[in-house]
Design a protein around this motif. Structure first.
Motif, PDB file in Angstrom:
ATOM      1  N   ALA A  82       0.748  -0.868   0.438  1.00  0.00           N
ATOM      2  CA  ALA A  82       0.002  -0.006  -0.036  1.00  0.00           C
ATOM      3  C   ALA A  82       0.794   1.017   0.020  1.00  0.00           C
ATOM      4  O   ALA A  82       0.450   2.253  -0.828  1.00  0.00           O
ATOM      5  N   PRO A  83       1.976   1.568   0.963  1.00  0.00           N
ATOM      6  CA  PRO A  83       2.765   2.568   0.763  1.00  0.00           C
ATOM      7  C   PRO A  83       3.119   2.883  -0.522  1.00  0.00           C
ATOM      8  O   PRO A  83       3.355   4.073  -1.149  1.00  0.00           O
ATOM      9  N   LEU A  84       3.264   1.637  -1.698  1.00  0.00           N
ATOM     10  CA  LEU A  84       4.261   1.858  -2.759  1.00  0.00           C
ATOM     11  C   LEU A  84       3.375   2.734  -3.649  1.00  0.00           C
ATOM     12  O   LEU A  84       3.483   3.556  -4.016  1.00  0.00           O
ATOM     13  N   LEU A  85       2.206   1.634  -3.899  1.00  0.00           N
ATOM     14  CA  LEU A  85       0.274   2.354  -4.246  1.00  0.00           C
ATOM     15  C   LEU A  85       0.049   3.711  -4.032  1.00  0.00           C
ATOM     16  O   LEU A  85      -0.056   4.406  -5.019  1.00  0.00           O
ATOM     17  N   ALA A  86       0.434   4.024  -3.258  1.00  0.00           N
ATOM     18  CA  ALA A  86      -0.802   5.504  -2.258  1.00  0.00           C
ATOM     19  C   ALA A  86       0.603   5.895  -2.931  1.00  0.00           C
ATOM     20  O   ALA A  86      -0.349   7.201  -2.537  1.00  0.00           O
ATOM     21  N   THR A  87       1.616   5.950  -3.263  1.00  0.00           N
ATOM     22  CA  THR A  87       2.805   7.029  -4.168  1.00  0.00           C
ATOM     23  C   THR A  87       3.045   7.122  -5.296  1.00  0.00           C
ATOM     24  O   THR A  87       4.196   7.973  -5.725  1.00  0.00           O
ATOM     25  N   LEU A  88       2.001   6.318  -6.129  1.00  0.00           N
ATOM     26  CA  LEU A  88       2.179   6.474  -7.241  1.00  0.00           C
ATOM     27  C   LEU A  88       2.129   8.036  -8.253  1.00  0.00           C
ATOM     28  O   LEU A  88       0.978   8.223  -8.038  1.00  0.00           O
ATOM     29  N   ASP A  89       3.129   7.716  -9.125  1.00  0.00           N
ATOM     30  CA  ASP A  89       2.958   9.425  -9.865  1.00  0.00           C
ATOM     31  C   ASP A  89       3.607   9.363 -10.834  1.00  0.00           C
ATOM     32  O   ASP A  89       3.425  10.382 -11.700  1.00  0.00           O
ATOM     33  N   SER A  90       3.765   8.255 -11.492  1.00  0.00           N
ATOM     34  CA  SER A  90       4.302   8.103 -12.870  1.00  0.00           C
ATOM     35  C   SER A  90       4.136   6.125 -12.917  1.00  0.00           C
ATOM     36  O   SER A  90       3.766   5.728 -12.168  1.00  0.00           O
ATOM     37  N   VAL A  91       4.639   6.411 -14.459  1.00  0.00           N
ATOM     38  CA  VAL A  91       4.731   5.465 -15.029  1.00  0.00           C
ATOM     39  C   VAL A  91       6.065   4.219 -14.029  1.00  0.00           C
ATOM     40  O   VAL A  91       5.544   2.929 -14.129  1.00  0.00           O
ATOM     41  N   GLU A  92       7.023   5.279 -13.857  1.00  0.00           N
ATOM     42  CA  GLU A  92       7.789   4.886 -13.856  1.00  0.00           C
ATOM     43  C   GLU A  92       7.666   4.808 -12.472  1.00  0.00           C
ATOM     44  O   GLU A  92       8.037   3.451 -11.760  1.00  0.00           O
ATOM     45  N   ALA A  93       6.972   4.591 -11.473  1.00  0.00           N
ATOM     46  CA  ALA A  93       6.803   4.012  -9.940  1.00  0.00           C
ATOM     47  C   ALA A  93       6.370   3.080  -9.919  1.00  0.00           C
ATOM     48  O   ALA A  93       6.396   2.236  -9.348  1.00  0.00           O
ATOM     49  N   LEU A  94       5.138   2.592 -11.475  1.00  0.00           N
ATOM     50  CA  LEU A  94       4.678   1.480 -11.040  1.00  0.00           C
ATOM     51  C   LEU A  94       5.724   0.513 -11.308  1.00  0.00           C
ATOM     52  O   LEU A  94       5.038  -0.276 -11.231  1.00  0.00           O
ATOM     53  N   ARG A  95       6.430   0.887 -12.549  1.00  0.00           N
ATOM     54  CA  ARG A  95       7.626  -0.265 -12.413  1.00  0.00           C
ATOM     55  C   ARG A  95       8.101  -0.566 -11.089  1.00  0.00           C
ATOM     56  O   ARG A  95       8.573  -1.036 -11.620  1.00  0.00           O
ATOM     57  N   SER A  96       8.210   0.416 -10.689  1.00  0.00           N
ATOM     58  CA  SER A  96       9.162   0.165  -8.993  1.00  0.00           C
ATOM     59  C   SER A  96       8.061  -1.254  -8.122  1.00  0.00           C
ATOM     60  O   SER A  96       9.085  -1.708  -7.499  1.00  0.00           O
ATOM     61  N   TRP A  97       7.113  -0.245  -8.636  1.00  0.00           N
ATOM     62  CA  TRP A  97       5.744  -1.564  -7.609  1.00  0.00           C
ATOM     63  C   TRP A  97       6.082  -2.817  -7.901  1.00  0.00           C
ATOM     64  O   TRP A  97       6.608  -3.858  -7.218  1.00  0.00           O
ATOM     65  N   ARG A  98       6.296  -2.668  -9.427  1.00  0.00           N
ATOM     66  CA  ARG A  98       6.145  -4.462 -10.452  1.00  0.00           C
ATOM     67  C   ARG A  98       7.487  -4.971  -9.655  1.00  0.00           C
ATOM     68  O   ARG A  98       7.860  -6.430  -9.474  1.00  0.00           O
ATOM     69  N   ASP A  99       8.471  -4.071  -9.319  1.00  0.00           N
ATOM     70  CA  ASP A  99       9.976  -4.441  -9.414  1.00  0.00           C
ATOM     71  C   ASP A  99       9.979  -4.841  -7.806  1.00  0.00           C
ATOM     72  O   ASP A  99      10.832  -6.469  -7.490  1.00  0.00           O
ATOM     73  N   VAL A 100       9.016  -4.531  -6.884  1.00  0.00           N
ATOM     74  CA  VAL A 100       9.181  -5.072  -5.610  1.00  0.00           C
ATOM     75  C   VAL A 100       8.371  -6.322  -5.364  1.00  0.00           C
ATOM     76  O   VAL A 100       9.311  -7.369  -5.099  1.00  0.00           O
ATOM     77  N   VAL A 101       7.746  -6.573  -6.427  1.00  0.00           N
ATOM     78  CA  VAL A 101       6.492  -8.179  -6.796  1.00  0.00           C
ATOM     79  C   VAL A 101       8.110  -9.035  -7.134  1.00  0.00           C
ATOM     80  O   VAL A 101       7.553 -10.009  -6.226  1.00  0.00           O
ATOM     81  N   VAL A 102       7.836  -7.941  -7.863  1.00  0.00           N
ATOM     82  CA  VAL A 102       9.288  -9.584  -8.330  1.00  0.00           C
ATOM     83  C   VAL A 102      10.164  -9.566  -8.156  1.00  0.00           C
ATOM     84  O   VAL A 102      10.811 -10.809  -7.954  1.00  0.00           O
ATOM     85  N   ASP A 103      10.790  -9.087  -7.521  1.00  0.00           N
ATOM     86  CA  ASP A 103      11.897  -9.836  -6.252  1.00  0.00           C
ATOM     87  C   ASP A 103      12.017 -10.312  -5.744  1.00  0.00           C
ATOM     88  O   ASP A 103      12.933 -11.218  -4.964  1.00  0.00           O
ATOM     89  N   ALA A 104      10.797  -9.954  -4.466  1.00  0.00           N
ATOM     90  CA  ALA A 104       9.811 -10.676  -3.242  1.00  0.00           C
ATOM     91  C   ALA A 104       9.881 -12.154  -4.079  1.00  0.00           C
ATOM     92  O   ALA A 104      10.337 -13.061  -3.441  1.00  0.00           O
ATOM     93  N   ALA A 105       9.594 -12.436  -5.200  1.00  0.00           N
ATOM     94  CA  ALA A 105       9.038 -14.168  -5.797  1.00  0.00           C
ATOM     95  C   ALA A 105      10.693 -14.685  -6.157  1.00  0.00           C
ATOM     96  O   ALA A 105      11.304 -15.776  -5.980  1.00  0.00           O
ATOM     97  N   ARG A 106      11.432 -13.803  -6.213  1.00  0.00           N
ATOM     98  CA  ARG A 106      12.715 -14.235  -7.107  1.00  0.00           C
ATOM     99  C   ARG A 106      13.890 -14.626  -6.302  1.00  0.00           C
ATOM    100  O   ARG A 106      14.454 -15.312  -5.818  1.00  0.00           O
ATOM    101  N   GLN A 107      13.281 -13.993  -4.751  1.00  0.00           N
ATOM    102  CA  GLN A 107      14.389 -14.972  -3.920  1.00  0.00           C
ATOM    103  C   GLN A 107      13.513 -15.854  -3.667  1.00  0.00           C
ATOM    104  O   GLN A 107      14.710 -16.346  -2.543  1.00  0.00           O
ATOM    105  N   GLN A 108      12.862 -16.277  -3.850  1.00  0.00           N
ATOM    106  CA  GLN A 108      12.350 -17.831  -3.555  1.00  0.00           C
ATOM    107  C   GLN A 108      12.249 -18.894  -4.819  1.00  0.00           C
ATOM    108  O   GLN A 108      12.013 -19.557  -4.696  1.00  0.00           O
TER     109      GLN A 108
END
Length: 210
Positions: A82-108
């Motif tokens: 939610a903190p990341l999604l609540a501060t979306l102000d650009s497509v780049e910020a959306l890609r940063s959220w995407r990176d968080v989701v992917v990195d969490a899965a990649r770690q496992q």
């Protein structure tokens, strides 16, 4: 746990709340790793370091405990995202959220999948109460995504006619489907492809400079 157990008691002290939270956290971890059916009351008792009577004190039956686990997993996911999604102000910020989701899965290496998705796969078909609670959890997740997209519309990043409702569902579906494939394939390739495709589509709705 028997469904004939006495009604649960809400903890009235800080120690009681801490005990209940410890039971839920232990049950969440076990159910994530072994499934609901593969998680027994003695296993939860031992993992939480409590007595069986303490579990029965706070939870009427296994369904009641599982309901608390669903709420726990939902709150954990939303508190992380939610903190990341609540501060979306650009497509780049959306890609940063995407990176968080992917990195969490990649770690496992993709193992484990989504905690809510795993619970849904096991419970939704046969347990109406679980389906309702899980549906509400997924709705809260998509609402958080939609709020971020709506903010991008409001601040002029995305065009006014952009359908935030549909796109938020598409992003959530990309996460869920991608995590299922990541779990089976032990790679985040499908998750990345799904999210990147939807985000590229969202980028097509971006306002172009005059």
């Amino acid at each position: 746990m028997s469904t004939s157990a006495a009604p649960p008691h809400a903890p009235s002290t800080r120690k009681g709340r801490a005990t209940r939270e410890r039971i839920v956290a232990a049950a969440a971890d076990l159910m994530y790793r072994h499934g609901v059916a593969g998680t027994s009351t003695p296993a939860v008792r031992d993992a939480a370091g409590v007595s069986s009577s303490q579990i029965y004190h706070y939870f009427a039956d296994k369904d009641d405990l599982t309901r608390a686990v669903i709420a726990f997993q939902s709150e954990t996911i939303l508190s992380n995202q939610a903190p990341l999604l609540a501060t979306l102000d650009s497509v780049e910020a959306l890609r940063s959220w995407r990176d968080v989701v992917v990195d969490a899965a990649r770690q496992q290496n993709g193992a484990g999948g989504c905690p809510l998705g795993s619970l849904s796969s096991e419970l939704a078909d046969d347990h109406r109460w679980a389906r309702d609670v899980l549906a509400a959890s997924f709705t809260a997740w998509s609402d958080a995504i939609r709020t971020g997209l709506a903010a991008m519309i409001d601040n002029g990043v995305l065009r006014p006619e952009t359908d935030a409702d549909t796109l938020s569902l598409a992003l959530l579906a990309a996460v869920q489907g991608g995590l299922v494939l990541a779990q089976a394939q032990q790679t985040t390739d499908a998750l990345e492809a799904a999210l990147d495709t939807v985000i590229t589509h969202i980028h097509d709705h971006a306002v172009r400079p005059a």
